[in-house]
Design a protein around this motif. Sequence first.
Motif, PDB file in Angstrom:
ATOM      1  N   ASP A  65       0.827  -1.211   0.000  1.00 49.86           N
ATOM      2  CA  ASP A  65       0.000   0.000   0.000  1.00 49.86           C
ATOM      3  C   ASP A  65       0.860   1.259   0.000  1.00 49.86           C
ATOM      4  OD1 ASP A  65       0.397  -1.076   2.766  1.00 49.86           O
ATOM      5  OD2 ASP A  65      -0.499   0.833   3.332  1.00 49.86           O
ATOM      6  N   ALA A  68       1.967   1.765  -3.511  1.00 51.95           N
ATOM      7  CA  ALA A  68       0.863   2.335  -4.291  1.00 51.95           C
ATOM      8  C   ALA A  68       0.784   3.842  -4.061  1.00 51.95           C
ATOM      9  CB  ALA A  68      -0.450   1.659  -3.913  1.00 51.95           C
ATOM     10  N   PHE A  76      -2.620  -8.085 -12.193  1.00 52.29           N
ATOM     11  CA  PHE A  76      -2.115  -9.407 -11.837  1.00 52.29           C
ATOM     12  C   PHE A  76      -2.302 -10.367 -12.994  1.00 52.29           C
ATOM     13  CE2 PHE A  76      -3.184  -7.145  -8.048  1.00 52.29           C
ATOM     14  CZ  PHE A  76      -2.202  -7.487  -7.127  1.00 52.29           C
ATOM     15  N   PHE A  82     -11.977  -7.704  -7.014  1.00 54.47           N
ATOM     16  CA  PHE A  82     -12.843  -7.827  -5.846  1.00 54.47           C
ATOM     17  C   PHE A  82     -14.149  -8.421  -6.359  1.00 54.47           C
ATOM     18  CE2 PHE A  82     -10.225  -3.924  -5.103  1.00 54.47           C
ATOM     19  CZ  PHE A  82      -9.269  -4.586  -4.350  1.00 54.47           C
ATOM     20  N   MET A  85     -17.792  -7.450  -5.462  1.00 54.15           N
ATOM     21  CA  MET A  85     -18.216  -6.053  -5.577  1.00 54.15           C
ATOM     22  C   MET A  85     -18.526  -5.700  -7.031  1.00 54.15           C
ATOM     23  SD  MET A  85     -15.157  -4.627  -3.153  1.00 54.15           S
ATOM     24  CE  MET A  85     -15.660  -2.927  -3.034  1.00 54.15           C
ATOM     25  N   HIS A  96      -8.973   4.660  -3.708  1.00 57.77           N
ATOM     26  CA  HIS A  96      -8.934   4.695  -2.240  1.00 57.77           C
ATOM     27  C   HIS A  96      -7.914   5.681  -1.691  1.00 57.77           C
ATOM     28  CE1 HIS A  96      -9.429   3.056   1.814  1.00 57.77           C
ATOM     29  NE2 HIS A  96      -8.123   3.164   1.933  1.00 57.77           N
ATOM     30  N   LEU A  97      -6.727   5.669  -2.262  1.00 55.14           N
ATOM     31  CA  LEU A  97      -5.683   6.491  -1.640  1.00 55.14           C
ATOM     32  C   LEU A  97      -5.849   7.972  -1.938  1.00 55.14           C
ATOM     33  CD1 LEU A  97      -3.571   7.086  -4.121  1.00 55.14           C
ATOM     34  CD2 LEU A  97      -2.698   4.853  -3.511  1.00 55.14           C
ATOM     35  N   LEU A 157      -6.254   4.648  -9.993  1.00 56.67           N
ATOM     36  CA  LEU A 157      -5.291   5.077  -8.993  1.00 56.67           C
ATOM     37  C   LEU A 157      -4.475   6.281  -9.482  1.00 56.67           C
ATOM     38  CD1 LEU A 157      -3.508   2.499  -6.830  1.00 56.67           C
ATOM     39  CD2 LEU A 157      -2.082   4.284  -7.786  1.00 56.67           C
TER      40      LEU A 157
ATOM     41  N   ALA B 185     -13.154  -0.527   1.416  1.00 55.39           N
ATOM     42  CA  ALA B 185     -11.870  -1.074   1.852  1.00 55.39           C
ATOM     43  C   ALA B 185     -12.093  -2.414   2.563  1.00 55.39           C
ATOM     44  CB  ALA B 185     -11.147  -0.092   2.763  1.00 55.39           C
ATOM     45  N   ALA B 188     -12.889  -4.972  -0.050  1.00 52.78           N
ATOM     46  CA  ALA B 188     -11.719  -5.243  -0.877  1.00 52.78           C
ATOM     47  C   ALA B 188     -10.787  -6.206  -0.153  1.00 52.78           C
ATOM     48  CB  ALA B 188     -10.992  -3.935  -1.214  1.00 52.78           C
ATOM     49  N   ILE B 194      -4.179  -9.022  -1.391  1.00 51.38           N
ATOM     50  CA  ILE B 194      -3.036  -8.481  -2.128  1.00 51.38           C
ATOM     51  C   ILE B 194      -3.476  -7.381  -3.088  1.00 51.38           C
ATOM     52  CG2 ILE B 194      -3.066 -10.447  -3.748  1.00 51.38           C
ATOM     53  CD1 ILE B 194      -0.014  -8.322  -2.764  1.00 51.38           C
ATOM     54  N   ALA B 195      -4.648  -7.564  -3.717  1.00 53.73           N
ATOM     55  CA  ALA B 195      -5.116  -6.516  -4.630  1.00 53.73           C
ATOM     56  C   ALA B 195      -5.486  -5.261  -3.837  1.00 53.73           C
ATOM     57  CB  ALA B 195      -6.313  -7.001  -5.436  1.00 53.73           C
ATOM     58  N   ALA B 196      -6.127  -5.451  -2.677  1.00 54.13           N
ATOM     59  CA  ALA B 196      -6.500  -4.296  -1.863  1.00 54.13           C
ATOM     60  C   ALA B 196      -5.253  -3.506  -1.489  1.00 54.13           C
ATOM     61  CB  ALA B 196      -7.241  -4.753  -0.609  1.00 54.13           C
ATOM     62  N   GLU B 197      -4.221  -4.226  -1.045  1.00 54.03           N
ATOM     63  CA  GLU B 197      -2.974  -3.555  -0.672  1.00 54.03           C
ATOM     64  C   GLU B 197      -2.370  -2.830  -1.854  1.00 54.03           C
ATOM     65  OE1 GLU B 197      -0.670  -6.829   1.222  1.00 54.03           O
ATOM     66  OE2 GLU B 197      -0.002  -5.158   2.483  1.00 54.03           O
ATOM     67  N   SER B 198      -2.412  -3.483  -3.012  1.00 51.47           N
ATOM     68  CA  SER B 198      -1.798  -2.867  -4.183  1.00 51.47           C
ATOM     69  C   SER B 198      -2.553  -1.620  -4.630  1.00 51.47           C
ATOM     70  CB  SER B 198      -1.729  -3.862  -5.337  1.00 51.47           C
ATOM     71  OG  SER B 198      -1.007  -5.000  -4.948  1.00 51.47           O
ATOM     72  N   MET B 199      -3.783  -1.457  -4.152  1.00 54.81           N
ATOM     73  CA  MET B 199      -4.547  -0.257  -4.473  1.00 54.81           C
ATOM     74  C   MET B 199      -4.402   0.791  -3.361  1.00 54.81           C
ATOM     75  SD  MET B 199      -5.945  -0.600  -7.379  1.00 54.81           S
ATOM     76  CE  MET B 199      -4.686  -1.674  -8.031  1.00 54.81           C
ATOM     77  N   GLY B 200      -3.515   0.541  -2.430  1.00 54.34           N
ATOM     78  CA  GLY B 200      -3.263   1.546  -1.400  1.00 54.34           C
ATOM     79  C   GLY B 200      -4.066   1.357  -0.128  1.00 54.34           C
ATOM     80  N   VAL B 201      -4.762   0.228  -0.003  1.00 56.55           N
ATOM     81  CA  VAL B 201      -5.516  -0.035   1.226  1.00 56.55           C
ATOM     82  C   VAL B 201      -4.555  -0.630   2.260  1.00 56.55           C
ATOM     83  CG1 VAL B 201      -7.379  -1.385   2.267  1.00 56.55           C
ATOM     84  CG2 VAL B 201      -7.656  -0.438  -0.032  1.00 56.55           C
ATOM     85  N   ASN B 202      -4.469   0.000   3.416  1.00 57.54           N
ATOM     86  CA  ASN B 202      -3.578  -0.495   4.462  1.00 57.54           C
ATOM     87  C   ASN B 202      -4.264  -1.651   5.193  1.00 57.54           C
ATOM     88  OD1 ASN B 202      -2.554  -0.751   7.222  1.00 57.54           O
ATOM     89  ND2 ASN B 202      -1.182   0.899   6.608  1.00 57.54           N
ATOM     90  N   ARG B 205      -4.558  -1.375   9.197  1.00 55.25           N
ATOM     91  CA  ARG B 205      -5.538  -0.397   9.630  1.00 55.25           C
ATOM     92  C   ARG B 205      -6.961  -0.874   9.327  1.00 55.25           C
ATOM     93  NH1 ARG B 205      -4.816   5.010   6.806  1.00 55.25           N
ATOM     94  NH2 ARG B 205      -2.757   4.849   7.715  1.00 55.25           N
TER      95      ARG B 205
END
Lengths: 243, 317
Positions: A65, A68, A76, A82, A85, A96-97, A157, B185, B188, B194-202, B205
């Motif tokens: 993260d 990112a 991938f 997801f 969703m 998200h970020l 992103l 989040a 996700a 791994i995809a969530a993390e790669s999108m910036g989701v910590n 947390r």
Amino acid sequence: MSLSFGGIRALRGVSLAVREGETLAVIGPNGSGKTSLFNCISGAYQPGAGDISFDGASLLRLSPDRVARRGIARTFQNLRLFLGMPVMENLLVGRHLHFRRNLLSAALRLRREEIRHRDRCEEIIEFLDLEPYRKLRAGDCPYGVQKRVELGRALALEPRLLLLDEPASGLTGEEKEEVAYWLHEVRGRFGVTLVFVEHDLRFASRLAARMIALDRGEKIAEGTPEEVQRRPEVERAYLGDAA
Amino acid sequence: MDLVETWREELRFAPGRVTRALLAAAVAFSIALPFLGQPAWIVRGTLVAITAIGVMGQNLLVGYAGQVSFGQAGFLAIGAYAFAHLQGLPWLLALLGAGLVSALAGVVVGFPSLRLKGPYLAIATLGFGIAAYQLLANVPALSGGRMGLAVQRPSLLSLYWTDVALLGVFALATTNLISSYAGRALMAVRDSEIAAESMGVNLTRTKLLAFAISSFYTGVHGALFAQFLGHLEPELFNVSEVLTQFVAITVGGLASVEGSIFGAAFVVLLPVIFGGLRWAVPVFFGASILAVLIFEPGGLAGALRKARLYLEQWPFR
Ligand SMILES: Nc1ncnc2c1ncn2[C@@H]1O[C@H](COP(=O)(O)OP(=O)(O)O)[C@@H](O)[C@H]1O
Ligand SMILES: [Mg+2]
């Protein structure tokens, strides 16, 4: 950089540089370490030795993260969507970020920020022709659409560096053409630096001005597509793969 | 026809004609219930409202964030006892305090989730539930010893109104939360870490947040339950509570706010229907989980969603 799993040495001192705004293709037979390379850059794996720097700062020991947040997005090889969703929400996670996180305003349904981000995702939906699927669960979309959603999620992103692991694998000829077109557009519209893994040498040489070839964890060639394809090591690696 | 016309419509609360009608009916029913002159049903309505808040919390953790936790009995107990000890404070503060103490415990219990998954996490959290129970059973300063603790109990009607109103607040906040960046989040992380993390989701947390929010809800559930009973003893919160919560989220519908309410109603009202055959309730619980998994994995909420889609598109299909 180098990376090992027990006795398997997935990457052996591979070194590469990507310039801002360029498109680089990474080729090589199955198991040559292409995905491992991406996993190291994106923080999923930590290389055992070596360094990775982006924009002058090291990415070593950063969690995915944090990587990112530096402006690097990836897709991938075996789709990681997801699945539960809807497509639109998948794209929104990509943003998200960019959210100013505030639980209270989330619980109170203060939506100004949300609307702004939805507008951006809306553009991507339109760009990638995802309109008919926007409310469908990602898991219910056909494979080709899922690949597009993953690309869209990475684009949401707004990365400066985009890592695509086999963006055209498993697609029909026609779908491949579309992907090539989109990637071409992506560079123009989003001004993003692109690194992608591709098996199909012809597909790769159409998009990338420069290539590197990996074999058994080592870099065996680097240069323009013509140069790389003419190298005997590359031919051997590919023939070996086919045999 | 009431198809969603623009994407901004999707952002509205309760989009769609049928949904709004159902929502209005539910609110009207809740308001009418006390006027039916059936105290037994006021008691049941109150219990459903209280339980639904806890089930919603559990659903956030299991259904939305995908973290299987069996620690519910512990959080219930912590909320109930914290509330009992905070009774000197104004009611709302004591309630909030109970929720927050439980949320804090949730963060602590959530730490194993950073390493453990699925059944391993379930066992680790189950251990916490049992430990909390042992602590309350054996430390008289906390539990009030063999005498238990007395909790001030308002009149039945005022309990009903406050608890139903609170359920409304929690349901609204949950609906908002899950359609925000925070809810996405959670989902996700559930669908692909791994995809969530790669999108910036910590990950850290997000998982701890899921545990904190969920145990806040369960703590409030415990506090309201304490108030409802007017009296606390450690035997109240045993591990079977965990089973009940799981039946509720599965039968009601995983990852669904309305499903949490249906599920709460199911587990509260089923024993009423069975009456003299109380021993058969766990058997029926088990059977209902199986039935849901086989026939409608979305639970009651999933069935309703399908019916609603059908109605909303009628007569066009
Ligand atoms: N998580 C892992 N655990 C063990 N071995 C791995 C793992 N990931 C990759 N490898 C090994 O590393 C080598 C390179 O794999 P990979 O990077 O996936 O190759 P490519 O993407 O070029 O097909 C292979 O031998 C593979 O088996
Ligand atoms: Mg690969």
